[in-house]
Design a protein around this motif. Structure first.
Motif, mmCIF file in Angstrom:
data_model
loop_
_atom_site.group_PDB
_atom_site.id
_atom_site.type_symbol
_atom_site.label_atom_id
_atom_site.label_comp_id
_atom_site.label_asym_id
_atom_site.label_seq_id
_atom_site.Cartn_x
_atom_site.Cartn_y
_atom_site.Cartn_z
ATOM 1 N N LEU A 78 0.694 -1.114 -0.022
ATOM 2 C CA LEU A 78 -0.040 -0.040 0.008
ATOM 3 C C LEU A 78 0.832 1.225 -0.034
ATOM 4 O O LEU A 78 2.057 1.231 0.712
ATOM 5 C CB LEU A 78 -0.944 -0.036 0.997
ATOM 6 C CG LEU A 78 -2.015 -1.116 1.264
ATOM 7 C CD1 LEU A 78 -2.733 -1.184 2.778
ATOM 8 C CD2 LEU A 78 -2.910 -0.888 0.120
ATOM 9 N N LEU A 79 0.371 2.162 -0.837
ATOM 10 C CA LEU A 79 1.143 3.617 -0.834
ATOM 11 C C LEU A 79 0.066 4.518 -0.044
ATOM 12 O O LEU A 79 -1.007 4.695 -0.457
ATOM 13 C CB LEU A 79 1.356 3.909 -2.171
ATOM 14 C CG LEU A 79 2.284 5.233 -2.325
ATOM 15 C CD1 LEU A 79 3.737 5.172 -1.885
ATOM 16 C CD2 LEU A 79 2.034 6.039 -3.909
ATOM 17 N N VAL A 80 0.473 5.065 1.048
ATOM 18 C CA VAL A 80 -0.362 5.633 2.029
ATOM 19 C C VAL A 80 0.299 7.125 2.335
ATOM 20 O O VAL A 80 1.364 7.409 2.041
ATOM 21 C CB VAL A 80 -0.529 4.873 3.271
ATOM 22 C CG1 VAL A 80 -1.009 3.507 3.129
ATOM 23 C CG2 VAL A 80 0.813 4.888 4.426
ATOM 24 N N SER A 81 -0.829 7.985 2.644
ATOM 25 C CA SER A 81 -0.429 9.600 3.061
ATOM 26 C C SER A 81 -1.397 9.803 4.176
ATOM 27 O O SER A 81 -2.454 9.189 4.630
ATOM 28 C CB SER A 81 -0.649 10.555 1.961
ATOM 29 O OG SER A 81 -1.904 10.456 1.574
ATOM 30 N N ILE A 82 -1.118 10.755 4.971
ATOM 31 C CA ILE A 82 -1.932 11.120 5.981
ATOM 32 C C ILE A 82 -2.506 12.161 5.680
ATOM 33 O O ILE A 82 -1.934 13.363 5.018
ATOM 34 C CB ILE A 82 -0.984 11.638 7.336
ATOM 35 C CG1 ILE A 82 -0.263 10.492 8.005
ATOM 36 C CG2 ILE A 82 -1.955 12.396 8.229
ATOM 37 C CD1 ILE A 82 0.814 10.748 8.917
ATOM 38 N N PHE A 105 3.900 10.776 0.794
ATOM 39 C CA PHE A 105 3.558 9.107 0.765
ATOM 40 C C PHE A 105 4.797 8.393 1.186
ATOM 41 O O PHE A 105 5.871 8.607 1.382
ATOM 42 C CB PHE A 105 3.273 8.592 -0.499
ATOM 43 C CG PHE A 105 1.827 9.144 -1.280
ATOM 44 C CD1 PHE A 105 0.586 8.435 -1.073
ATOM 45 C CD2 PHE A 105 2.090 10.451 -2.044
ATOM 46 C CE1 PHE A 105 -0.638 9.041 -1.775
ATOM 47 C CE2 PHE A 105 0.908 11.037 -2.533
ATOM 48 C CZ PHE A 105 -0.386 10.304 -2.252
ATOM 49 N N LEU A 106 4.218 7.119 2.224
ATOM 50 C CA LEU A 106 5.033 6.049 2.338
ATOM 51 C C LEU A 106 4.484 4.658 2.011
ATOM 52 O O LEU A 106 3.456 4.976 1.567
ATOM 53 C CB LEU A 106 5.459 6.254 3.973
ATOM 54 C CG LEU A 106 4.356 5.684 4.846
ATOM 55 C CD1 LEU A 106 4.062 4.022 5.165
ATOM 56 C CD2 LEU A 106 4.551 6.236 6.093
ATOM 57 N N ARG A 107 5.265 3.761 1.821
ATOM 58 C CA ARG A 107 5.069 2.405 1.145
ATOM 59 C C ARG A 107 5.203 1.414 2.099
ATOM 60 O O ARG A 107 6.593 1.344 2.386
ATOM 61 C CB ARG A 107 5.488 2.276 -0.149
ATOM 62 C CG ARG A 107 5.085 1.181 -1.143
ATOM 63 C CD ARG A 107 5.581 0.699 -2.390
ATOM 64 N NE ARG A 107 7.068 0.345 -1.713
ATOM 65 C CZ ARG A 107 7.957 0.314 -2.480
ATOM 66 N NH1 ARG A 107 8.093 0.583 -3.907
ATOM 67 N NH2 ARG A 107 9.421 -0.217 -2.264
ATOM 68 N N PHE A 108 4.473 0.213 2.285
ATOM 69 C CA PHE A 108 4.912 -0.816 2.964
ATOM 70 C C PHE A 108 4.216 -2.095 2.526
ATOM 71 O O PHE A 108 2.903 -1.932 1.828
ATOM 72 C CB PHE A 108 4.271 -0.681 4.479
ATOM 73 C CG PHE A 108 2.876 -0.374 4.634
ATOM 74 C CD1 PHE A 108 1.976 -1.451 4.808
ATOM 75 C CD2 PHE A 108 2.465 0.646 4.909
ATOM 76 C CE1 PHE A 108 0.527 -1.468 4.881
ATOM 77 C CE2 PHE A 108 0.982 0.834 4.984
ATOM 78 C CZ PHE A 108 0.251 -0.200 5.172
ATOM 79 N N SER A 109 4.767 -3.108 2.324
ATOM 80 C CA SER A 109 4.137 -4.331 1.920
ATOM 81 C C SER A 109 3.167 -4.978 2.952
ATOM 82 O O SER A 109 3.490 -4.722 4.248
ATOM 83 C CB SER A 109 5.455 -5.511 1.507
ATOM 84 O OG SER A 109 6.440 -5.486 2.230
ATOM 85 N N LEU A 110 2.242 -5.582 2.613
ATOM 86 C CA LEU A 110 1.391 -6.455 3.746
ATOM 87 C C LEU A 110 2.119 -7.651 4.119
ATOM 88 O O LEU A 110 2.827 -8.462 3.553
ATOM 89 C CB LEU A 110 0.001 -6.906 2.921
ATOM 90 C CG LEU A 110 -1.075 -5.891 2.768
ATOM 91 C CD1 LEU A 110 -1.404 -5.393 4.140
ATOM 92 C CD2 LEU A 110 -0.453 -4.853 1.782
#
Length: 370
Positions: A307-311, A345-350
């Motif tokens: 997921l690539l996420v932002s606040i 953004f930051l990204r993390f794998s599930l």
């Protein structure tokens, strides 16, 4: 420059490194075990058949694997309804991307990608001294019309990942077909399907049909993601047959080692386990995205294992604080974005459900203190 006839000048590389922001590598301050969610890896160990195949192959580690991966290509052909003579294997799909660039791009040529395309596309272009052209995206998704409008007389290659890395977004097949139809025949179109299984195991079939229909379309795939073989480094490509001699000329000799070939073959035989793991990860992807949204952290729509996420409303400084918080608070390593324009953004794998719960709990503590 010389002194008494001895040259003192140092060799100078033609290449300059691509400057990217790295991941946190210092000791975890609480002494917690670290969980690396920064490389889009699968969180599972080898499947039973893969583990057995590796044990068996290790007994013959003194011998090279087959240079042209005949058994693996035959298995891939059966699994995907292809002809083995249209398949080439490589040391991960990244080697094959580099091989393709070395065949078709030189200084003075242009390589075209989407604005937030896979960073390896840029790296292969830079190695060739070609010019990188980035087409604007729409809602962080490849815009086919923008790609087509950016084609010039100098364009030799188009690289497109679907689903895309790092955004995770997906173009419908109809758009890929439209791109293939309208790409000039002298321009090579590379469709990288590294994450396609997370968008549905049948999603690649139509794309492989495009490569059958057009003499300038290549499809690249990998065992690193859905099959969980990132450490084995084995990928493959379906390409027009007339291209393959040039690809073998550019590829490393016997670059897919014997253990990697054995593991890839076994993972194809263990496909039911692979499918179950992917299905579980997709469920986790939806659960985590919904849970983060409730905290005020938004994820882009994803067809991948990350997921690539932002606040909501936060700037790059806050995102960097969250990256550091995940590590210091819970031992979680996530990915800083490396592409200009994605700094917020930051990204993390599930990971496993337990790892994902750890991330959600840590995120909740950060947002409560924000």
């Amino acid at each position: 420059m010389s002194t008494d006839g001895v040259t003192t000048a140092k060799p100078q590389s033609y290449l300059t490194p691509l400057v990217v922001r790295g991941r946190i590598e210092r000791p975890q301050p609480k002494g917690l075990p670290t969980v690396n969610l920064g490389y889009n890896e699968l969180p599972y160990g080898p499947t039973p058949l893969v583990a057995a195949a590796l044990d068996k192959a290790a007994q013959n580690v003194n011998a090279y694997g087959g240079a042209t991966c005949d058994a693996l290509r035959a298995a891939l052909a059966r699994a995907n309804g292809l002809d083995a003579d249209d398949i080439i294997c490589g040391n991960g799909s990244e080697e094959l991307l580099d091989v393709i660039a070395r065949n078709f791009a030189r200084a003075g040529d242009e390589v075209l990608i989407s604005a937030y395309g896979y960073i390896q596309f840029e790296m292969t272009t830079r190695r060739q001294g070609a010019a990188l052209v980035k087409a604007p995206e729409t809602n962080f998704t490849t815009d086919v019309d923008a790609i087509l409008s950016a084609i010039t007389a100098r364009t030799k290659l188009i690289f497109l990942a679907n689903p895309n890395n790092p955004t995770g977004t997906v173009l419908p097949f109809s758009e890929l077909a439209r791109l293939a139809l309208n790409t000039p025949p002298h321009v090579v179109l590379v469709l990288d399907l590294a994450y396609c299984e997370f968008d549905g195991f049948d999603s690649a079939a139509g794309v492989h049909d495009l490569a059958k229909a057009y003499d300038n379309v290549i499809v690249t795939r990998t065992f690193s993601k859905a099959y969980g073989l990132a450490g084995a480094r084995v990928g493959w490509a379906q390409a027009p047959r007339q291209m393959l001699p040039g690809f073998y000329a550019a590829r490393g000799m016997a670059s897919v080692n014997a253990l990697a070939q054995a593991a890839a073959l076994a993972s194809l035989a263990d496909i039911d386990v692979v499918r179950d793991r992917v299905a579980a990860l997709v469920l986790e992807r939806e659960r985590v995205a919904v849970s983060l949204a409730a905290l005020g952290i938004s994820a882009l729509p994803s067809g991948t294992n990350f997921l690539l996420v932002s606040i909501d409303g936060a700037d790059a400084e806050v995102i960097e604080a969250l990256v550091v918080h995940f590590f210091d608070d819970a031992g979680l390593i996530v990915g800083r974005t490396r592409e200009a324009g994605l700094e917020t953004f930051l990204r993390f794998s599930l990971g496993t459900p337990a790892q994902n719960d750890l991330l959600l709990q840590s995120a909740a503590r950060f947002m409560a203190a924000l």
